[in-house]
Design a protein around this motif. Structure first.
Motif, PDB file in Angstrom:
ATOM      1  N   ALA A 171      31.450   8.228 -53.962  1.00 61.41           N
ATOM      2  CA  ALA A 171      30.266   7.734 -53.259  1.00 61.41           C
ATOM      3  C   ALA A 171      29.846   8.751 -52.194  1.00 61.41           C
ATOM      4  CB  ALA A 171      30.587   6.400 -52.599  1.00 61.41           C
ATOM      5  N   PRO A 172      28.541   8.840 -51.926  1.00 63.88           N
ATOM      6  CA  PRO A 172      28.061   9.792 -50.912  1.00 63.88           C
ATOM      7  C   PRO A 172      28.643   9.540 -49.524  1.00 63.88           C
ATOM      8  CG  PRO A 172      26.235   8.967 -52.245  1.00 63.88           C
ATOM      9  CD  PRO A 172      27.443   8.154 -52.624  1.00 63.88           C
ATOM     10  N   SER A 173      29.203   8.359 -49.302  1.00 63.05           N
ATOM     11  CA  SER A 173      29.738   8.067 -47.969  1.00 63.05           C
ATOM     12  C   SER A 173      30.810   9.047 -47.524  1.00 63.05           C
ATOM     13  CB  SER A 173      30.279   6.636 -47.927  1.00 63.05           C
ATOM     14  OG  SER A 173      31.220   6.443 -48.977  1.00 63.05           O
ATOM     15  N   ILE A 174      31.506   9.674 -48.477  1.00 62.57           N
ATOM     16  CA  ILE A 174      32.558  10.611 -48.031  1.00 62.57           C
ATOM     17  C   ILE A 174      31.957  11.834 -47.350  1.00 62.57           C
ATOM     18  CG2 ILE A 174      34.216   9.903 -49.812  1.00 62.57           C
ATOM     19  CD1 ILE A 174      33.748  12.700 -51.094  1.00 62.57           C
ATOM     20  N   LEU A 175      30.662  12.086 -47.591  1.00 64.12           N
ATOM     21  CA  LEU A 175      30.051  13.256 -46.961  1.00 64.12           C
ATOM     22  C   LEU A 175      29.965  13.117 -45.438  1.00 64.12           C
ATOM     23  CD1 LEU A 175      27.175  13.971 -49.516  1.00 64.12           C
ATOM     24  CD2 LEU A 175      29.265  15.317 -49.148  1.00 64.12           C
ATOM     25  N   LYS A 176      29.964  11.866 -44.953  1.00 66.56           N
ATOM     26  CA  LYS A 176      29.926  11.667 -43.501  1.00 66.56           C
ATOM     27  C   LYS A 176      31.178  12.216 -42.825  1.00 66.56           C
ATOM     28  CE  LYS A 176      27.393   7.251 -43.619  1.00 66.56           C
ATOM     29  NZ  LYS A 176      26.077   7.610 -43.079  1.00 66.56           N
ATOM     30  N   THR A 177      32.267  12.259 -43.577  1.00 70.43           N
ATOM     31  CA  THR A 177      33.510  12.722 -42.942  1.00 70.43           C
ATOM     32  C   THR A 177      33.453  14.205 -42.594  1.00 70.43           C
ATOM     33  OG1 THR A 177      34.581  13.245 -45.054  1.00 70.43           O
ATOM     34  CG2 THR A 177      34.858  10.998 -44.213  1.00 70.43           C
ATOM     35  N   TYR A 178      32.502  14.938 -43.178  1.00 73.52           N
ATOM     36  CA  TYR A 178      32.422  16.371 -42.832  1.00 73.52           C
ATOM     37  C   TYR A 178      32.146  16.543 -41.344  1.00 73.52           C
ATOM     38  CZ  TYR A 178      30.534  21.031 -42.181  1.00 73.52           C
ATOM     39  OH  TYR A 178      30.299  22.287 -41.703  1.00 73.52           O
ATOM     40  N   ALA A 236      47.654  23.094 -37.136  1.00 69.93           N
ATOM     41  CA  ALA A 236      47.689  21.922 -36.261  1.00 69.93           C
ATOM     42  C   ALA A 236      46.526  20.965 -36.510  1.00 69.93           C
ATOM     43  CB  ALA A 236      47.683  22.386 -34.800  1.00 69.93           C
ATOM     44  N   VAL A 237      45.578  21.350 -37.345  1.00 67.97           N
ATOM     45  CA  VAL A 237      44.405  20.491 -37.595  1.00 67.97           C
ATOM     46  C   VAL A 237      44.851  19.099 -38.028  1.00 67.97           C
ATOM     47  CG1 VAL A 237      42.498  20.102 -39.217  1.00 67.97           C
ATOM     48  CG2 VAL A 237      42.785  22.346 -38.103  1.00 67.97           C
ATOM     49  N   ASP A 238      44.341  18.089 -37.359  1.00 63.56           N
ATOM     50  CA  ASP A 238      44.775  16.700 -37.581  1.00 63.56           C
ATOM     51  C   ASP A 238      43.523  15.824 -37.607  1.00 63.56           C
ATOM     52  OD1 ASP A 238      46.077  14.326 -37.742  1.00 63.56           O
ATOM     53  OD2 ASP A 238      47.167  14.516 -35.843  1.00 63.56           O
ATOM     54  N   TYR A 239      43.057  15.505 -38.818  1.00 56.42           N
ATOM     55  CA  TYR A 239      41.823  14.730 -38.932  1.00 56.42           C
ATOM     56  C   TYR A 239      42.061  13.274 -38.555  1.00 56.42           C
ATOM     57  CZ  TYR A 239      39.923  18.745 -41.520  1.00 56.42           C
ATOM     58  OH  TYR A 239      39.502  19.989 -41.881  1.00 56.42           O
ATOM     59  N   GLY A 240      41.101  12.687 -37.882  1.00 56.77           N
ATOM     60  CA  GLY A 240      41.191  11.290 -37.446  1.00 56.77           C
ATOM     61  C   GLY A 240      41.006  10.327 -38.604  1.00 56.77           C
ATOM     62  N   PRO A 241      41.189   9.020 -38.330  1.00 54.83           N
ATOM     63  CA  PRO A 241      41.096   8.016 -39.390  1.00 54.83           C
ATOM     64  C   PRO A 241      39.675   7.887 -39.914  1.00 54.83           C
ATOM     65  CG  PRO A 241      41.266   6.963 -37.245  1.00 54.83           C
ATOM     66  CD  PRO A 241      41.458   8.436 -37.012  1.00 54.83           C
ATOM     67  N   ASN A 242      39.543   7.786 -41.200  1.00 51.71           N
ATOM     68  CA  ASN A 242      38.245   7.512 -41.807  1.00 51.71           C
ATOM     69  C   ASN A 242      38.475   7.019 -43.232  1.00 51.71           C
ATOM     70  OD1 ASN A 242      38.540   9.840 -43.498  1.00 51.71           O
ATOM     71  ND2 ASN A 242      37.670  11.152 -41.891  1.00 51.71           N
ATOM     72  N   LEU A 243      37.417   6.999 -43.990  1.00 48.86           N
ATOM     73  CA  LEU A 243      37.472   6.472 -45.347  1.00 48.86           C
ATOM     74  C   LEU A 243      38.550   7.134 -46.199  1.00 48.86           C
ATOM     75  CD1 LEU A 243      35.856   4.596 -47.269  1.00 48.86           C
ATOM     76  CD2 LEU A 243      34.348   6.546 -47.737  1.00 48.86           C
ATOM     77  N   ILE A 244      38.810   8.409 -45.944  1.00 46.19           N
ATOM     78  CA  ILE A 244      39.743   9.162 -46.787  1.00 46.19           C
ATOM     79  C   ILE A 244      40.967   9.640 -46.011  1.00 46.19           C
ATOM     80  CG2 ILE A 244      38.082   9.856 -48.559  1.00 46.19           C
ATOM     81  CD1 ILE A 244      37.650  12.447 -47.037  1.00 46.19           C
ATOM     82  N   GLU A 298      33.172   4.970 -42.248  1.00 44.73           N
ATOM     83  CA  GLU A 298      34.009   3.829 -42.609  1.00 44.73           C
ATOM     84  C   GLU A 298      35.479   4.213 -42.542  1.00 44.73           C
ATOM     85  OE1 GLU A 298      32.540   2.243 -46.482  1.00 44.73           O
ATOM     86  OE2 GLU A 298      31.057   3.850 -46.196  1.00 44.73           O
ATOM     87  N   THR A 299      36.316   3.248 -42.301  1.00 43.17           N
ATOM     88  CA  THR A 299      37.745   3.540 -42.339  1.00 43.17           C
ATOM     89  C   THR A 299      38.320   3.040 -43.655  1.00 43.17           C
ATOM     90  OG1 THR A 299      38.160   1.486 -41.193  1.00 43.17           O
ATOM     91  CG2 THR A 299      38.061   3.484 -39.847  1.00 43.17           C
ATOM     92  N   SER A 300      39.478   3.605 -43.992  1.00 41.55           N
ATOM     93  CA  SER A 300      40.116   3.258 -45.252  1.00 41.55           C
ATOM     94  C   SER A 300      40.602   1.810 -45.220  1.00 41.55           C
ATOM     95  CB  SER A 300      41.288   4.205 -45.486  1.00 41.55           C
ATOM     96  OG  SER A 300      42.038   3.763 -46.581  1.00 41.55           O
ATOM     97  N   PRO A 301      40.496   1.099 -46.338  1.00 36.40           N
ATOM     98  CA  PRO A 301      40.938  -0.300 -46.369  1.00 36.40           C
ATOM     99  C   PRO A 301      42.454  -0.463 -46.433  1.00 36.40           C
ATOM    100  CG  PRO A 301      40.170   0.354 -48.535  1.00 36.40           C
ATOM    101  CD  PRO A 301      39.932   1.523 -47.626  1.00 36.40           C
ATOM    102  N   VAL A 302      43.181   0.635 -46.481  1.00 33.80           N
ATOM    103  CA  VAL A 302      44.643   0.496 -46.550  1.00 33.80           C
ATOM    104  C   VAL A 302      45.300   1.181 -45.366  1.00 33.80           C
ATOM    105  CG1 VAL A 302      44.639   0.404 -49.073  1.00 33.80           C
ATOM    106  CG2 VAL A 302      44.965   2.594 -47.918  1.00 33.80           C
TER     107      VAL A 302
END
Lengths: 670, 670
Positions: free
Chosen positions: B391-398, B454-462, B483-487
């Protein structure tokens, strides 16, 4: 065309044959700037099949030319050998696992990659370093040798006429059923081979032309049916019968568990298979087709051999496991003996190398390796004589060194083949059968030989050994003709840097930037001799004094470094001095050491790439080089290394005089 | 020409700018088969100078595209940092040595190689994997965006007009005194750059033509003066003043002992030098020219800056050591601030990356790395959306992931630059001066950041993280839109495989052939997601039962593996399943494990390259992967790895349901 003058060319070296042996030699020539032509009657390089095992010693050699990593990355690495044998009920089972390359032997392990890729690496390297062109579709048709000119290295005693072939003539005939699977012939073409295909056009343009080559030296790398060998009238000696084996290069579809291991599978009644896992999902299977052929000297009828016949035999041997395939890359069958040339050289002007002087069965994966190592041995010697650095006498060492190796190879292959083709023993009372323990022992011993690392050249002008051990003496009179070095080694000063063998490799750190290097990485194949000074721990005043004393002599304007180096070249052009000390890295400042160890020029400043230290690295552990080389850090040692990484001499860390006498015996004052 | 129809082309992705960021993106597109054009207004790639440090994380990324070894082999490896400071008498001396790359952080260490070579590796890789052509001398001149089409990924909302430039227009102006040393401009041309020079002819042929591109997505990788950013009306925010530094790329002639180390040299009164040893005997010197410039926002006069001025200043700082040179490869001077873009994307259709959204000083060696990592993050996301997999929503994580990193970079550079340009403290009472201990601490901490690991990405869909730590929350509202991941992850099951970070690499052995691999080598950048099953010790019946249970679900025709994979593609095309077990290698037979772990096809048989074991190797030691990953071999764990090697989720070894929910949140049923 009558009246047209035939083209004539003068070259230092003419190489006949552009397989692995010829390409290795051309590669040496490309690095040393020797005027060279290399011709091959075939129109293209090899595209599939043929020899494909690379010993760890061969990888070390390719790495010394800066492209070992290409083979290492693309190849399949063989790690473990699994032995399969019949159990009490006659069903095959895995009886032993042994490492394929003896751990600790080399920084590489044995790998498999098809010959066409190896040839590609050579072609790229030759193109990068020279203007040498691989001339395909060129057939030598006449040879004349003027003996009177043989001792004059300014003269051209060799005359060869070359004939250009048409594309059709230059294409190896696909003899229907027994060579390559035609439809698949181009299947594993790599993109960078396009240029080879374009060569066909060039062949057409010049077909039928002849050219005369005048050469100082010629090397026949033209295979088992060598034209050069026939022109010289030299013979291959040995046994020309063997067992019959089929070869399949396939992507296997099987439930046999060890299909990605190197396997030796002995069935109870149906013969043997050797499994060689390869790159790109391929597996090569060597399959015994009949147990033995009469040693009558005549060739057997092979017309019944097809891939289907070979596969059916493999299925019998592997039962109850299943084996099929849908993709076959190549297949063949062979029946070949073990033979070695009676002579390797005509007056040190014409040489034979590779399959032209030794043939044997392919299963041990030795063919391509020993062939390349023949010309790896010969190339730098030719270059140093042609360039006037060394006396022609060093050329005699080619035959004495390599014929001994060829005979060892033949003996190894003879024993290995018989063992492999023999019937497994039923039990301890079965004296005709081969016991699994016997086989495993032979396999393990064979691994040392097969690694290529065990090569141990006997004493001669450039191997300063005290007394030859028996197996190092050639049974011909050649060895006796080779002068011996005027100096003696003190092997005990560096017990594991064995005179006559290649120097093993351990990690050391660059003093100037702390980067770890494998010592062998510093010994590039560029034609230079090297002295490695191991001065010991420089915190010990005696060691520093010895080093200072040695360097004063080396720096003297009459030192052998200066005498044997042309005046217009840098001091390290003929003999490079490297240092590996054993103090801690932080306790030593590079620029405090004698300048000859880090030569200075006005344009490039100090040379920061010649002094190393045996110390702990940040990221790659401690090489423990002194310990592993058997050098005492209280006393040190000096080592002379040939341009091919073999050890010439080991002596005291300040023994300038022995080194001077060693080099003076064959090097020419410039 | 009136009446002639302007050429029009429809593409998935238009990349503006062919520097490292643009080339990394084009490289992703070449591996994933997305229709792409990439244009650059310049006529050739970079030939010397410019950015040149490669972090170990960048090397890991290049290696995942199969050309990291080219950078590793050609580059200079930086091993140690030496800190030089004034002693009591004001004379500089070496006060500290610290490792340049923290030991154990990565299988690579930081290296230096000039940008032109990195670009060459990308060009070769793109050509090898696609028909994407780098179109040089192409200037975008108009941009139109149809917002109404932004949510329809079959539509082409972007219209750009391209103008072909003449060769002269496309050649970067040599602005006399302050950019490159003209006579030396082509001096380090490598042979394989010839093709670039031939491009000039193509430029002439099409000069003056215009073309209209209709694109689904556009990415501006067009540098600090980004045309794309200006068209979008986005801003760079931050401080635009700094200290003035000169840069010399020279072959140094010097008696300074640490010229082949990375050095930070603080003089008592004359400012600082950073020494960056490079390939081919070169050394880069960053030399402080004046202590500080007024933060007035205006640019200072730079006309007084020449190589001679820079050298004289370097000589003052280095005294009493001498420094000269005869060969200068490149020189420049800079005064630059730290700025970051307010927005990275227009409706997830137009993106900015690299210098177009963050600028900073070059000394920390971060610029090229962070820029490439921007598009390394973006590329696979674009490909998976364009191909209809996600889904295009993952593009927001960029934006949420990379803007956070950009801000960290800017903060790091701000602190680092000030510390570096500051005056050393005279003694403990000198509060304005910078103490050597403060500097060393900052350097060591900076090294962790500078490694890129050290790069540490914050919580999101992926990135299935429980709760964000403070520094991972972006200060814009963007993060909240993602969005955040459902799990939820159970981080404790694999304590050292940290969700949000790249997976560290340890060695494991292939079950089928015993070959050791670094785990990261198995995670090729080919656009695939990966599940790594760590089932624990398979000798424990519960572990085997859990694995069997999981595999039954994975093998089901409604499993997420099957649902999200197009039916005509192999089952591992979208999500690949890898296994690393902890029993001994010899106790497990690959073919006894569930078939989904070694997928079978009729043409290729079993897949032997997916099951691995944490065991002792013959030649390369024991990777101790379970121990180092913090996984208990009695219990195991499952890990989801993104196509860019970052960790999405850690959970129970048989937790099929969480994985199903994770992928279902953004993957499309095929």
């Amino acid at each position: 065309m009558t009246g047209t003058k035939v083209k004539e060319d003068y070259v230092d070296v003419l190489i006949v044959g552009a397989g692995p042996a010829g390409l290795m030699l051309a590669n040496w020539m490309s690095r040393t700037g020797v005027k060279t032509r290399i011709v091959d009657k075939r129109g293209t390089k090899v595209f599939s099949g043929q020899a494909d095992g690379l010993q760890c010693r061969t990888l070390e050699i390719l790495d010394s030319f800066d492209f070992g990593h290409r083979a290492w990355r693309e190849s399949n690495h063989m790690i473990e050998i699994c032995l399969w044998n019949p159990d009490k009920d006659g069903q095959i089972h895995r009886s032993h696992r042994i490492p394929d390359t003896i751990p600790g032997l080399s920084r590489f392990q044995q790998v498999v990659l098809h010959q066409g890729r190896i040839e590609r690496f050579f072609l790229d390297s030759i193109r990068q370093h020279s203007d040498i062109d691989i001339e395909r579709g060129m057939l030598p048709i006449s040879f004349h040798f003027e003996e009177a000119k043989a001792s004059d290295f300014d003269a051209y005693p060799i005359t060869v006429t070359l004939q250009s072939l048409t594309e059709q003539e230059a294409t190896p005939e696909q003899s229907g059923r027994s060579v390559v699977n035609d439809g698949l012939f181009r299947s594993n073409l790599s993109p960078d081979d396009t240029a080879d295909l374009l060569d066909a056009a060039r062949l057409r343009a010049r077909a039928g032309q002849t050219e005369i080559i005048k050469a100082k030296l010629m090397v026949g790398c033209d295979g088992a049916h060598s034209w050069v060998r026939k022109e010289l009238g030299f013979q291959l000696e040995g046994d020309s019968t063997d067992y019959i084996w089929g070869v399949l290069d396939i992507i296997p579809v099987t439930d046999f568990p060890d299909i990605r291991m190197r396997c030796a599978i002995h069935s109870a009644h149906n013969g043997s298979i050797m499994v060689i896992p390869r790159e790109n999902k391929l597996v090569r299977l060597y399959i015994q087709l009949q147990s033995e052929v009469e040693a009558s000297g005549g060739k057997v009828d092979r017309s019944w051999i097809t891939p289907e016949v070979i596969l059916r035999q493999a299925q019998k041997i592997l039962a109850p496991y299943k084996l099929t395939y849908t993709y076959c890359d190549w297949w063949t069958a062979y029946q070949i003996g073990q033979r070695v040339g009676d002579r390797f050289s005509l007056m040190e002007r014409v040489f034979l190398a590779g399959d032209a002087v030794h043939t044997h069965s392919p299963k041990a994966g030795q063919g391509m390796n020993v062939s390349m190592q023949d010309t790896y041995n010969l190339g730098w010697k030719i270059a140093s004589v042609v360039k006037g650095r060394c006396a022609p006498s060093i050329l005699k060492t080619y035959e004495s060194e390599r014929r001994t190796i060829a005979k060892q190879l033949i003996d190894f292959d003879y024993r290995f083949s018989r063992l492999f083709s023999g019937r497994p023993a039923k039990d301890i009372m079965d004296e005709e059968g081969i016991s699994i323990e016997e086989f495993k022992d032979a396999f393990e011993k064979g691994n040392m030989f097969a690694s290529g690392v065990a090569v141990d050249y006997g004493p001669n002008l450039i191997v300063a050994k005290e007394a030859p051990s028996l197996e190092q003496v050639d049974d011909t009179t050649v060895a006796n003709l080779v002068e011996t070095s005027p100096v003696a080694s003190k092997q005990e000063l560096a017990a594991e840097i064995k005179v006559g063998m290649r120097i093993p490799s351990h990690k050391v750190l660059n003093q100037a930037d702390a980067r770890p290097w494998h010592l062998q990485e510093l010994l590039r194949s560029d034609g230079r001799w090297r002295i490695i000074i191991f001065p010991g721990d420089l915190g010990i005043p005696e060691n520093l004094a010895r080093l200072t004393n040695l360097c004063e002599k080396l720096d003297n304007k009459n030192s052998f470094l200066r005498r044997f180096t042309p005046q217009d070249l840098p001091v390290d052009s003929v003999i490079e001095v490297l240092t590996v000390h054993a103090a801690s890295r932080e306790s030593v400042e590079l620029l405090d050491l004698p300048q000859i160890l880090h030569p200075f020029t006005d344009t490039a400043g100090h040379d920061y790439w010649k002094v190393f230290v045996d110390d702990q690295s940040y990221h790659e552990g401690h090489g423990n080089a002194y310990k592993r080389y058997g050098i005492c850090s209280n006393r040190g040692a000096n080592v002379i290394i040939r341009p091919d990484q073999y050890v010439s001499w080991v002596g005291e860390s300040d023994d300038y005089d022995s080194m001077d006498r060693f080099f003076s015996a064959f090097m020419k004052v410039q």
